[in-house]
Design an enzyme around this catalytic site. Structure first.
Site, PDB file in Angstrom:
ATOM      1  N   LYS A   9       0.822  -1.208   0.000  1.00  0.00           N
ATOM      2  CA  LYS A   9       0.000   0.000   0.000  1.00  0.00           C
ATOM      3  C   LYS A   9       0.863   1.269   0.000  1.00  0.00           C
ATOM      4  CE  LYS A   9      -3.432  -2.619  -0.329  1.00  0.00           C
ATOM      5  NZ  LYS A   9      -4.446  -3.211   0.518  1.00  0.00           N
TER       6      LYS A   9
HETATM    7  C1  LIG Z   1      -5.420  -4.365   0.771  1.00  0.00           C
HETATM    8  C2  LIG Z   1      -6.892  -4.180   0.774  1.00  0.00           C
HETATM    9  C3  LIG Z   1      -7.685  -4.532   1.857  1.00  0.00           C
HETATM   10  C4  LIG Z   1      -7.148  -5.301   3.028  1.00  0.00           C
HETATM   11  O1  LIG Z   1      -6.119  -4.662   3.675  1.00  0.00           O
HETATM   12  P1  LIG Z   1      -5.318  -5.482   4.802  1.00  0.00           P
HETATM   13  O2  LIG Z   1      -4.626  -4.394   5.563  1.00  0.00           O
HETATM   14  O3  LIG Z   1      -4.386  -6.380   4.072  1.00  0.00           O
HETATM   15  O4  LIG Z   1      -6.328  -6.204   5.599  1.00  0.00           O
HETATM   16  C5  LIG Z   1      -9.027  -4.242   1.835  1.00  0.00           C
HETATM   17  N1  LIG Z   1      -9.585  -3.660   0.781  1.00  0.00           N
HETATM   18  C6  LIG Z   1      -8.870  -3.321  -0.314  1.00  0.00           C
HETATM   19  C7  LIG Z   1      -9.556  -2.628  -1.444  1.00  0.00           C
HETATM   20  C8  LIG Z   1      -7.513  -3.592  -0.353  1.00  0.00           C
HETATM   21  O5  LIG Z   1      -6.798  -3.293  -1.439  1.00  0.00           O
END
Ligand SMILES: *Cc1c(COP(=O)(O)O)cnc(C)c1O
Length: 381
Positions: free
Chosen positions: A184
């Site tokens: 992210k």
């Molecule tokens: C990465 C992601 C999540 C989950 O995030 P985590 O921190 O890995 O639980 C949820 N929604 C979207 C759209 C994502 O890209």
């Protein structure tokens, strides 16, 4: 041919993050503690929301958000078909029913008209996803929610730093979940945060994230003196540790510069890919800030290769890519449980078949980008 494999979505971790993690390890306080508290304050200031609580993931934040809003069995939550499955999984874990909604062509964002058409007397909430870092229309979203008395839980996993009409995503008074997973825009390796305007919801989230205890470990074992706890509701184990927050404390101050860098790479891809048989992302809406999380191309139907063959060809040329996403409705669990067919969500299905995300993290150099484009040209022309 490249010498090294170009990793898709590799995090940028510098010496200041490393030093802070080492300091946490040496301090003896490695669990949830003062660094989590400092990171939460930093998040409220950056986003412009009154309250933040850090948790173990964005998925955890979404599950807790639904629970503290009182959503559960019998309640329907509108979720885009074009998202990571965690959005829909969170609704399942909260005991509610995800009702999938097709995408708007072009942006791939949740289609708000299709959402309105999917509302029933059981619909209680909507979970928009700011796909790729592009903010959804917050004015139309709020109007829709108001017309039908829906709670809004924003899956902002891609959108820390995004803005709609001068306000940051997370600052609109809804419950908003961010992700700090490795790929992210900022990362604590694993981690997430929930932002809200409500002190009460924030406190309830904090309790539920740590077993449902009335006071956190930090308060219990710090030099403030031991206090007994009581459990008022069975909670989860979703807390963030100080080792994770140590990373976040040094990542967040770099986010704006990183989004700038991503925007430069973005513009350069737009130029370099203009004559290839792929659709590049639509421009950002005026008076918004796109967080530039994912640069997604759509492989044209006239291209000589389909998306999967292109992905394999790029991998052979030592270039990592991603697919964001194969729609939720195409996964066996959702398909079979809710009897969903690809043609129920034609836009999301078409994106699922054709989308490919190219390397965009701030460490990607112009030379890396040239390699990506040269490989695409070799495969597509
Ligand atoms: C990465 C992601 C999540 C989950 O995030 P985590 O921190 O890995 O639980 C949820 N929604 C979207 C759209 C994502 O890209």
């Amino acid at each position: 041919m490249r010498e090294n494999f170009l990793i898709f979505g590799s995090p940028t971790i510098g010496e200041s993050e490393i030093a802070e993690v080492v300091a946490s390890l040496r301090s003896g306080w490695v669990g949830t503690g003062p660094k989590v508290g400092r990171f939460e304050t930093m998040l409220t200031e950056y986003v412009g929301a009154p309250h933040a609580r850090c948790v173990s993931s964005c998925t955890a934040a979404l599950i807790l958000a639904l629970q503290v809003l009182g959503l559960g069995a019998g309640d329907e939550v509108l979720v885009p078909a074009m998202t990571f499955v965690a959005s829909a999984n969170a609704v399942e874990h909260a005991g509610a029913t995800p009702v999938l909604v097709d995408s708007e062509p072009g942006t791939g964002l949740l289609d708000l008209e299709a959402a309105e058409a999917a509302i029933t007397e059981r619909t209680r909430a909507i979970m928009p996803v700011h796909l790729a870092g592009r903010p959804i229309d917050m004015d139309r979203l709020a109007a829709l929610a108001q017309r039908h008395d829906l709670r809004i839980v924003e899956d902002a996993a891609h959108a820390i730093g995004a803005e709609w009409r001068g306000r940051r995503i997370g600052a609109f008074g809804n419950v908003t979940a961010f992700s700090f997973y490795v790929t992210k825009n900022i990362s604590t390796i694993e981690g997430g945060a929930l932002l809200t305007a409500s002190a009460e919801l924030a406190e309830e989230v904090e309790r539920l994230a740590l077993h449902g205890l009335s006071v956190g470990a930090w308060q219990r074992f710090s030099d403030a003196g031991y206090k007994h706890y009581e459990v008022v509701r069975p909670g989860y184990k979703y807390n963030m540790t100080d080792v994770q927050a140590a990373l976040g404390l040094h990542q967040l101050p770099q986010l704006d510069a990183w989004i700038e860098r991503r925007a430069e790479l973005w513009a350069r891809y737009d130029d370099l890919l203009a004559d290839l048989p792929v659709a590049t992302p639509p421009p950002a809406e005026p008076d918004t800030r796109h967080a530039r999380h994912l640069y997604q191309i759509l492989v044209g139907t006239e291209a000589p290769l389909d998306r999967d063959a292109l992905l394999a060809g790029l991998h052979e040329r030592r270039i990592g890519t991603g697919v964001h996403y194969r729609g939720v409705h195409l996964h066996p669990y959702y398909r079979d449980r809710y009897g969903l067919a690809p043609e129920d969500f034609p836009v999301a299905t078409s994106i699922s078949d054709r989308t490919l995300s190219l390397p965009l993290d701030p460490k990607v150099t112009a030379a890396d980008q040239d390699d990506v484009v040269a490989a695409l040209r070799e495969l597509l022309v």
